[in-house]
Each structure stands twice: as structure tokens, then as C-alpha cells.
Design a protein around this motif. Structure first.
Motif, PDB file in Angstrom:
ATOM      1  N   PRO A 118      11.545   2.369   4.074  1.00 27.70           N
ATOM      2  CA  PRO A 118      10.417   3.363   3.970  1.00 27.70           C
ATOM      3  C   PRO A 118       9.840   3.556   5.170  1.00 27.70           C
ATOM      4  N   SER A 119       9.261   4.802   5.330  1.00 28.30           N
ATOM      5  CA  SER A 119       9.177   5.412   6.728  1.00 28.30           C
ATOM      6  C   SER A 119       7.392   5.616   6.708  1.00 28.30           C
ATOM      7  N   HIS A 120       6.811   6.073   5.580  1.00 28.32           N
ATOM      8  CA  HIS A 120       5.288   6.380   5.676  1.00 28.32           C
ATOM      9  C   HIS A 120       4.455   5.199   5.591  1.00 28.32           C
ATOM     10  N   PRO A 121       3.632   5.245   6.206  1.00 26.85           N
ATOM     11  CA  PRO A 121       2.770   3.934   6.135  1.00 26.85           C
ATOM     12  C   PRO A 121       2.098   3.600   4.638  1.00 26.85           C
ATOM     13  N   VAL A 122       1.874   4.459   3.787  1.00 30.60           N
ATOM     14  CA  VAL A 122       1.782   4.052   2.356  1.00 30.60           C
ATOM     15  C   VAL A 122       2.989   3.590   1.548  1.00 30.60           C
ATOM     16  N   SER A 123       4.182   4.078   1.798  1.00 35.97           N
ATOM     17  CA  SER A 123       5.322   3.364   1.502  1.00 35.97           C
ATOM     18  C   SER A 123       5.895   2.130   1.865  1.00 35.97           C
ATOM     19  N   ARG A 124       5.326   1.964   3.247  1.00 38.69           N
ATOM     20  CA  ARG A 124       5.510   0.691   3.723  1.00 38.69           C
ATOM     21  C   ARG A 124       4.838  -0.224   3.397  1.00 38.69           C
ATOM     22  N   GLN A 148      -4.608  -5.573  -1.320  1.00 34.16           N
ATOM     23  CA  GLN A 148      -3.630  -4.877  -0.460  1.00 34.16           C
ATOM     24  C   GLN A 148      -2.875  -3.994  -1.357  1.00 34.16           C
ATOM     25  N   ALA A 149      -2.494  -4.569  -2.460  1.00 34.35           N
ATOM     26  CA  ALA A 149      -1.361  -3.871  -3.500  1.00 34.35           C
ATOM     27  C   ALA A 149      -2.163  -2.658  -4.026  1.00 34.35           C
ATOM     28  N   LEU A 150      -3.388  -2.962  -4.466  1.00 36.22           N
ATOM     29  CA  LEU A 150      -4.259  -1.878  -5.116  1.00 36.22           C
ATOM     30  C   LEU A 150      -4.380  -0.677  -4.148  1.00 36.22           C
ATOM     31  N   ASN A 151      -5.140  -1.113  -2.819  1.00 36.82           N
ATOM     32  CA  ASN A 151      -5.251  -0.094  -1.648  1.00 36.82           C
ATOM     33  C   ASN A 151      -3.867   0.850  -1.567  1.00 36.82           C
ATOM     34  N   ALA A 152      -2.830   0.181  -1.620  1.00 33.24           N
ATOM     35  CA  ALA A 152      -1.417   0.810  -1.240  1.00 33.24           C
ATOM     36  C   ALA A 152      -1.328   1.765  -2.478  1.00 33.24           C
ATOM     37  N   LEU A 153      -1.332   1.408  -3.672  1.00 32.53           N
ATOM     38  CA  LEU A 153      -1.277   2.278  -4.974  1.00 32.53           C
ATOM     39  C   LEU A 153      -2.055   3.412  -4.974  1.00 32.53           C
ATOM     40  N   SER A 197      12.065  11.323  -2.325  1.00 35.17           N
ATOM     41  CA  SER A 197      13.092  10.779  -1.497  1.00 35.17           C
ATOM     42  C   SER A 197      12.651   9.492  -0.652  1.00 35.17           C
ATOM     43  N   GLU A 198      11.126   9.440  -0.561  1.00 35.39           N
ATOM     44  CA  GLU A 198      10.648   8.362   0.242  1.00 35.39           C
ATOM     45  C   GLU A 198      10.724   7.317  -0.759  1.00 35.39           C
ATOM     46  N   ILE A 199      10.397   7.454  -2.133  1.00 38.16           N
ATOM     47  CA  ILE A 199      10.520   6.447  -3.143  1.00 38.16           C
ATOM     48  C   ILE A 199      11.988   5.852  -3.132  1.00 38.16           C
ATOM     49  N   GLU A 200      13.015   6.547  -2.935  1.00 42.11           N
ATOM     50  CA  GLU A 200      14.313   6.217  -2.831  1.00 42.11           C
ATOM     51  C   GLU A 200      14.667   5.473  -1.663  1.00 42.11           C
ATOM     52  N   SER A 201      14.053   5.677  -0.468  1.00 37.81           N
ATOM     53  CA  SER A 201      14.092   4.823   0.597  1.00 37.81           C
ATOM     54  C   SER A 201      13.343   3.592   0.671  1.00 37.81           C
ATOM     55  N   LEU A 202      12.283   3.516  -0.125  1.00 35.70           N
ATOM     56  CA  LEU A 202      11.642   2.323  -0.416  1.00 35.70           C
ATOM     57  C   LEU A 202      12.624   1.437  -1.219  1.00 35.70           C
ATOM     58  N   MET A 240      -2.329   1.614  14.010  1.00 37.22           N
ATOM     59  CA  MET A 240      -3.095   1.233  12.775  1.00 37.22           C
ATOM     60  C   MET A 240      -2.057   0.898  11.779  1.00 37.22           C
ATOM     61  N   SER A 241      -2.078  -0.405  11.233  1.00 40.04           N
ATOM     62  CA  SER A 241      -0.997  -1.109  10.471  1.00 40.04           C
ATOM     63  C   SER A 241      -0.981  -0.101   9.210  1.00 40.04           C
ATOM     64  N   PRO A 242       0.001  -0.250   8.046  1.00 38.75           N
ATOM     65  CA  PRO A 242      -0.003   0.360   7.008  1.00 38.75           C
ATOM     66  C   PRO A 242      -0.956  -0.046   5.883  1.00 38.75           C
ATOM     67  N   ASP A 243      -1.434  -1.232   5.874  1.00 41.94           N
ATOM     68  CA  ASP A 243      -2.190  -1.826   5.315  1.00 41.94           C
ATOM     69  C   ASP A 243      -3.791  -1.212   5.771  1.00 41.94           C
ATOM     70  N   ASP A 244      -3.909  -1.008   6.933  1.00 44.75           N
ATOM     71  CA  ASP A 244      -5.324  -0.451   7.576  1.00 44.75           C
ATOM     72  C   ASP A 244      -5.423   0.907   7.117  1.00 44.75           C
ATOM     73  N   TYR A 245      -4.159   1.932   7.093  1.00 49.41           N
ATOM     74  CA  TYR A 245      -3.959   3.084   6.979  1.00 49.41           C
ATOM     75  C   TYR A 245      -4.521   3.350   5.286  1.00 49.41           C
ATOM     76  N   CYS A 246      -4.020   2.572   4.235  1.00 45.33           N
ATOM     77  CA  CYS A 246      -4.141   2.560   2.994  1.00 45.33           C
ATOM     78  C   CYS A 246      -5.962   2.095   2.674  1.00 45.33           C
ATOM     79  N   ALA A 247      -6.225   1.233   3.378  1.00 48.31           N
ATOM     80  CA  ALA A 247      -7.569   0.725   3.218  1.00 48.31           C
ATOM     81  C   ALA A 247      -8.612   1.849   3.787  1.00 48.31           C
TER      82      ALA A 247
END
Length: 277
Positions: free
Chosen positions: A75-81, A31-36, A65-70, A1-8
Motif C-alpha cells: 500500500p502507498s496511501h497513509p490510509v491503506s498503510r 487504530q483499526a476503526l480510525n483507519a476504516l 488499485s490501492e486495495i489490490e496493492s494492499l 505524520m504516521s499513517p495512524d496519526d493521519y487517520c486519527a
């Protein structure tokens, strides 16, 4: 599952009123609203679903820390990606994402609010900031639109607080200001025991008036030239105001039930508002 699909999938599973407004957006904005939205759900679920406060704090620290990675492009998490992809198109300040996490952390540190002034900080962090980020995605030309978006976010949160009084109390939290409970003669024990008293109804009517004042304030701040790009927020506002009306019609029976609007009604309200805006 892609990051965008995960958020959707996160958005779809929530059955949120926000999802109705997302349907009208072009692909990059959706896509951006789904991620947010997925980001907000992830950090909110940490607090609501983790029963060990120390573990919840550790998880929120990880998200910081994930925000710092972003920020470093790692980024490592699907949402932060997915957020990284969204930031290629829209100015989404990372400090505002971090502020949302700080708002969720307040739920671990504070279960009561002495007065509305202190509650406002919480509302700012968990909802006002989300309004600001959403406005960046929707688009605007007049910076006063950011004041509108922040005020609208606060109005949404005040509506959520009214809707979720009983659910929050079962988690040990009461967001209604303590001085207002005292002024209306409402005992915490009544809320925790789900007793719908006339005094409680009067208190909730007062909360509803405040929420409506915030909606009116937000609409007054929205510049005419930004009304069209900000239509998704207006769609959500109509749905939320209708929900508030229904809660009031039901006599504010929010301690042992959750009022909701049927999907078909939300879809009709969304379409009507979008075409009229």
C-alpha cells in the motif's frame, strides 16, 4: 505524520458521532476503526469534492488499485498503510473495502432512486458493509452478530439520508425514493427549493418510522453474549436515534439546515450507554 496519526486526524476533523464511541476502545481497535473511518471519508470526499465526474471516476479507480496493492502488501496511501496494520489484528475482507468504493461510485451514476428496493443496494454498500467491518473490529462470538451489524449500518444510513436531504439536494442528489415522493405528493421542485410543506413533513415522518424499524430489527438480532464487545455500535445507535428524535421534534426542517447534537450531549449519551450495556 504516521499513517495512524493521519487517520486519527481525519476522525478528529470530522467531529463525527462515531469518534465518540472510538474513545472507549483499546489501542488496536481504535487504530483499526480510525483507519476504516478514514478510508470511508477518503472515498466519500472523492465524490463530494470532485466536480468533474471523469476525474472522480479515475480517483475511485485508483482506490480500487490501492486495495489490490494492499492485498499484495504494497500500500502507498497513509490510509491503506494504516489498514494494512489493522489487518494484522482483525479479519477485514478486502472485497468489502472494494464494495464501499462501488457504493461511492453509485453517486456518480445515479442521482435518483425509483424505489426503496434500489436504494437498499446503495445503503448496503456505503453503510451495511461498514457495519460488517466494524463488527470484525469490535469482536463477536456468534455470527448472527454480523446480521445485527449490517442492519444497524443500514439504520445509520437511513438516518443520514433524513438529516442530509437539503445538503444532498444542493449537490443534485435525492435519495428519497421517487415512488414515495409521488405517494406523498411531494414535488422534487419543493425539495430543490427548500420548501418545507406539510406533505414533505409527512413524507419525512414516514422515512423516520422506517429508520426506527431498522434500529429495532438490528437490536433484536444482537445476541446477548456479544452485547459487550459490540458496545461501540450501541453507543452510536443511541446518539443517532437521539439525533433522529431531535430532527422530528424540529418538524423535519432538514432542507435548509442541519440538525446536530452538542459534543457534551453526545459524550453524556456515550458514557451512559457504555456503562449500561
Amino acid at each position: 505524520m504516521s499513517p495512524d496519526d493521519y487517520c486519527a486526524a481525519k476522525v478528529k476533523a470530522s467531529a463525527s458521532s462515531f469518534a465518540v464511541a472510538f474513545r472507549f476502545l483499546d489501542a488496536p481497535r481504535r487504530q483499526a476503526l480510525n483507519a476504516l473511518y478514514a478510508f470511508c471519508r477518503e472515498v466519500d470526499d472523492v465524490v463530494d469534492e470532485c466536480h468533474e465526474p471523469a476525474v472522480a471516476r479515475a480517483k475511485l479507480d485508483w482506490w480500487h488499485s490501492e486495495i489490490e496493492s494492499l492485498d499484495r502488501g504494497q500500500p502507498s496511501h497513509p490510509v491503506s498503510r494504516a489498514l494494512a496494520s489493522a489487518r494484522e489484528h482483525f479479519a477485514l475482507p478486502l472485497e468489502q473495502l472494494a464494495e464501499i468504493i462501488d457504493g461511492m461510485r453509485m453517486d456518480l451514476d445515479q442521482e435518483r432512486y425509483p424505489n426503496f428496493a434500489q436504494l437498499q443496494l446503495y445503503c448496503h454498500r456505503v453503510a451495511g458493509v461498514v457495519g460488517l467491518l466494524s463488527a470484525e473490529i469490535f469482536g463477536y462470538r456468534d455470527r448472527q452478530t454480523l446480521k445485527y451489524a449490517h442492519a444497524l449500518g443500514i439504520a445509520f444510513q437511513l438516518t443520514n439520508i433524513i438529516r442530509d436531504v437539503g445538503e444532498d439536494a444542493r449537490r443534485g442528489r435525492i435519495y428519497l425514493p421517487q415512488d414515495e415522493l409521488a405517494a406523498f405528493g411531494v414535488a422534487e421542485a419543493d425539495i430543490l427549493a427548500a420548501r418545507h410543506t406539510p406533505k414533505f413533513k409527512a413524507l419525512m415522518a414516514f422515512q423516520a418510522r422506517r429508520a426506527r424499524e431498522h434500529y429495532a430489527r438490528a437490536f433484536a438480532l444482537l445476541p446477548a453474549l456479544d452485547r459487550k464487545p459490540q458496545r461501540p455500535g450501541l453507543v452510536m445507535a443511541v446518539i443517532y436515534q437521539t439525533l433522529l428524535d431531535e430532527i422530528e421534534k424540529d418538524g423535519f426542517l432538514v432542507l435548509d439546515r442541519r440538525t446536530f447534537l452538542p459534543p457534551a450531549r453526545k459524550a453524556w449519551l456515550a458514557l451512559k450507554t457504555w456503562l449500561a450495556a
